[in-house]
Enzyme design. Structure first.
Site, short mmCIF file in Angstrom:
data_model
loop_
_atom_site.label_atom_id
_atom_site.label_comp_id
_atom_site.label_asym_id
_atom_site.label_seq_id
_atom_site.Cartn_x
_atom_site.Cartn_y
_atom_site.Cartn_z
NE ARG A 1 -4.07 -8.02 12.66
CZ ARG A 1 -4.82 -8.05 11.55
NH1 ARG A 1 -5.35 -9.18 11.13
NH2 ARG A 1 -5.03 -6.95 10.86
CG ASP B 1 -3.83 -2.59 2.37
OD1 ASP B 1 -4.71 -2.25 3.19
OD2 ASP B 1 -2.79 -3.18 2.70
CD GLU C 1 -8.13 -6.88 8.68
OE1 GLU C 1 -6.92 -7.21 8.67
OE2 GLU C 1 -8.52 -5.70 8.73
CG HIS D 1 -3.63 1.60 12.78
ND1 HIS D 1 -2.99 2.40 11.88
CD2 HIS D 1 -4.05 0.51 12.09
CE1 HIS D 1 -3.03 1.84 10.69
NE2 HIS D 1 -3.67 0.69 10.79
CD GLU E 1 -5.19 -5.30 14.10
OE1 GLU E 1 -6.38 -5.70 14.17
OE2 GLU E 1 -4.67 -4.93 13.03
CG ASN F 1 -2.14 0.79 1.10
OD1 ASN F 1 -2.36 1.42 0.07
ND2 ASN F 1 -2.98 0.78 2.14
NE ARG G 1 -10.74 -2.73 12.49
CZ ARG G 1 -9.85 -2.05 11.77
NH1 ARG G 1 -8.59 -2.47 11.72
NH2 ARG G 1 -10.21 -1.01 11.06
CG HIS H 1 -3.09 -7.31 7.19
ND1 HIS H 1 -2.17 -6.69 6.37
CD2 HIS H 1 -4.02 -6.38 7.47
CE1 HIS H 1 -2.53 -5.44 6.16
NE2 HIS H 1 -3.66 -5.22 6.82
CE1 TYR I 1 -6.64 2.00 10.38
CE2 TYR I 1 -7.17 1.41 12.64
CZ TYR I 1 -6.90 1.04 11.34
OH TYR I 1 -6.88 -0.27 11.00
CD1 TRP J 1 -3.01 7.63 10.03
CD2 TRP J 1 -2.72 5.64 9.05
NE1 TRP J 1 -4.21 7.23 9.52
CE2 TRP J 1 -4.07 6.01 8.93
CE3 TRP J 1 -2.30 4.42 8.52
CZ2 TRP J 1 -5.02 5.22 8.28
CZ3 TRP J 1 -3.24 3.63 7.88
CH2 TRP J 1 -4.58 4.02 7.75
CG ASP K 1 -5.93 -2.00 14.19
OD1 ASP K 1 -4.92 -1.79 14.89
OD2 ASP K 1 -5.90 -2.21 12.96
CG HIS L 1 -12.94 -3.73 9.16
ND1 HIS L 1 -11.89 -2.86 9.08
CD2 HIS L 1 -12.41 -4.97 9.15
CE1 HIS L 1 -10.76 -3.56 9.01
NE2 HIS L 1 -11.06 -4.84 9.05
CD GLU M 1 -2.19 -4.07 10.17
OE1 GLU M 1 -3.18 -4.64 10.66
OE2 GLU M 1 -2.23 -2.97 9.62
O1 KDG Z 1 -2.14 -0.67 4.42
C1 KDG Z 1 -2.53 -0.43 5.73
C2 KDG Z 1 -3.82 -1.18 6.05
O2 KDG Z 1 -3.74 -2.51 5.67
C3 KDG Z 1 -4.09 -1.09 7.49
O3 KDG Z 1 -4.28 0.22 7.84
C4 KDG Z 1 -5.32 -1.88 7.85
O4 KDG Z 1 -4.69 -1.90 10.17
C5 KDG Z 1 -5.28 -2.39 9.25
C6 KDG Z 1 -6.02 -3.62 9.48
O5 KDG Z 1 -6.00 -4.10 10.61
O6 KDG Z 1 -6.61 -4.14 8.53
MG MG Z 2 -4.46 -3.36 11.78
#
Ligand code: KDG
Ligand code: MG
Length: 401
Positions: free
Chosen positions: A283, A315, A338, A212, A236, A37, A147, A311, A159, A401, A210, A122, A262
């Site tokens: 993940r 993407d 996921e 993140h 996560e 991505n 999630r 994961h 996010y 991020w 998540d 999600h 991930e």
């Molecule tokens: O490319 C980044 C995404 O795959 C990510 O932001 C998605 O955190 C993510 C997830 O748990 O699917």
């Molecule tokens: Mg994630």
């Protein structure tokens, strides 16, 4: 059997994807996903400029030797671009091997260990009420695990929450946008979200969240502890995981299960986390070098009571999803998969045989991984520059991020 050709395709049906097609002298072809991505063109170049010439003439059945050749043989190891490119080759070769033997890929991985692959969907909302509704919508669609992400009061975009009504897609066209972040506001808010979700939806549905990579270890420990009454399936990516030892702090304080990986590229990224049982779910998916290393990491995890949790964001192309389902259905220590369904236009370019029913995904039962690629249609969707956003704290400091 010999490899006679390999081609790299970059297309944007809804979002950017990199696809590798390896063709053999017997007419059998295999497909692999090389999507990274926001850095797609780097992988496309790594594949077409540096890997494809080395593949011609090789025996596609030698998945282990070709993997070692591309990993050790390059001298430069690891890194997301390298490992995503190797993954594309590895998955395409496993696809060829299963097609040549006329059997679904899972039969080369030990066969089915379960009847279906439990997935989580999600649910994203701007407010608690919206998130409650979204979880409810998933429960109505028979998801067993969801999630939940929610906008944080006092912050703009958060996010996991889509700008409009369209499904959430983290990459945005053009240059990276910037979003504001406050760990303090987040930490105050999230326990309330999960308290309300449990009040509305009861205790049966598995809830996941998540983080993140946004917290420090002690903050993550505090969040995990605060979430214990709501018994999450997992928390996560609570912190960025370059410092694996940092997870000891989280573990000392909370019984909330932890999932991470991930963005990992190799088993070394997870070695301490697994060996010291600092996590509960790994993940990593096929993007970190393909099926060949994922089998090894999963076996190492199995010895340490760590389960898989591949994961599965949009993407990763339907090729990664399709192939991951064969791994999921076979591996003894499978945890959950996921599932963020792709846009219809993406699925038109990648005809596939996997299907969702009653909270489970089922891999295709046809030979190979069961996902194809429509080159003619893909050509109608040329690459469009797109990036993930970046995040800044309220004082302007660049953050995770
Ligand atoms: O490319 C980044 C995404 O795959 C990510 O932001 C998605 O955190 C993510 C997830 O748990 O699917
Ligand atoms: Mg994630």
């Amino acid at each position: 059997m010999k490899i006679v050709d390999a081609k790299v395709f970059v297309c944007c049906p809804g979002r950017n994807f990199v696809t590798l097609k390896i063709v053999t002298d017997e007419g059998i072809y295999g497909l692999g996903d090389g999507t990274l991505n926001g850095r797609e063109l780097a992988v496309a170049s790594y594949l077409s400029d540096h890997i494809v010439p080395c593949l011609i003439g090789r025996d596609p059945f030698q998945t282990e030797d070709i993997w070692q050749y591309l990993y050790r043989g390059a001298y430069w190891r690891k890194g997301p671009v390298t490992m995503t490119a190797i993954a594309a080759v590895d998955v395409a070769l496993w696809d060829i091997k299963a097609k040549a033997l006329s059997t679904p890929l899972y039969n080369l991985l030990g066969g089915k260990s379960r009847t279906g692959v439990m997935v989580y969907g999600h649910a994203n909302g701007k407010t608690i009420a919206e998130t409650i509704d979204e979880v409810g919508r998933h429960v109505e669609c028979r998801y067993l695990a969801v999630r939940a992400q929610c906008g944080i009061p006092g912050l703009g975009g958060t996010y996991g929450v889509a700008a409009g009504r369209e499904p959430y897609e983290p990459a945005q066209k053009g240059l990276p946008s910037e979003q504001a972040w406050s760990s303090e506001k987040y930490l105050q808010f999230i326990p309330t979200l999960f308290a309300e979700l449990r009040k509305s939806h009861g205790d049966d549905v598995h809830l996941l969240h998540d983080v993140h990579h946004r917290l420090t270890p002690i903050q993550a420990a505090r969040l995990g502890k605060a979430l214990e009454p709501f018994h999450l399936f997992w928390m996560e990516d609570p912190v960025a995981a370059e410092l694996q030892e940092g997870f000891r702090i989280i573990r000392q304080h909370t019984t909330t299960p932890v999932a991470v990986g991930e963005i990992f590229d190799t088993v070394w990224d997870a070695r301490t986390l697994i060996a010291e049982q600092l996590i509960d779910y790994l993940r990593m998916s096929l993007r970190g070098g393909g099926l060949t290393p994922l089998k090894k990491i999963a076996a190492f995890a199995e010895m340490h009571h760590v389960h898989t949790g591949c994961h599965g964001a949009t993407d990763l192309s339907p090729i990664t999803m399709g192939a991951a389902l064969h791994f999921d259905i076979a591996v003894p220590n499978f945890g959950i998969q996921e599932y963020m369904p792709h846009a219809n236009v993406t699925l038109d370019v990648f005809p596939h045989g996997y299907r969702f029913a009653d909270g489970y995904l089922y891999p295709a039962d046809t030979p190979g991984h069961g996902v194809d690629f429509n080159e003619t249609l893909a050509a109608k969707f040329p690459y469009e520059r797109a990036y993930l956003p970046v995040s800044r704290k309220l004082d302007g400091t660049l953050w995770n991020w």
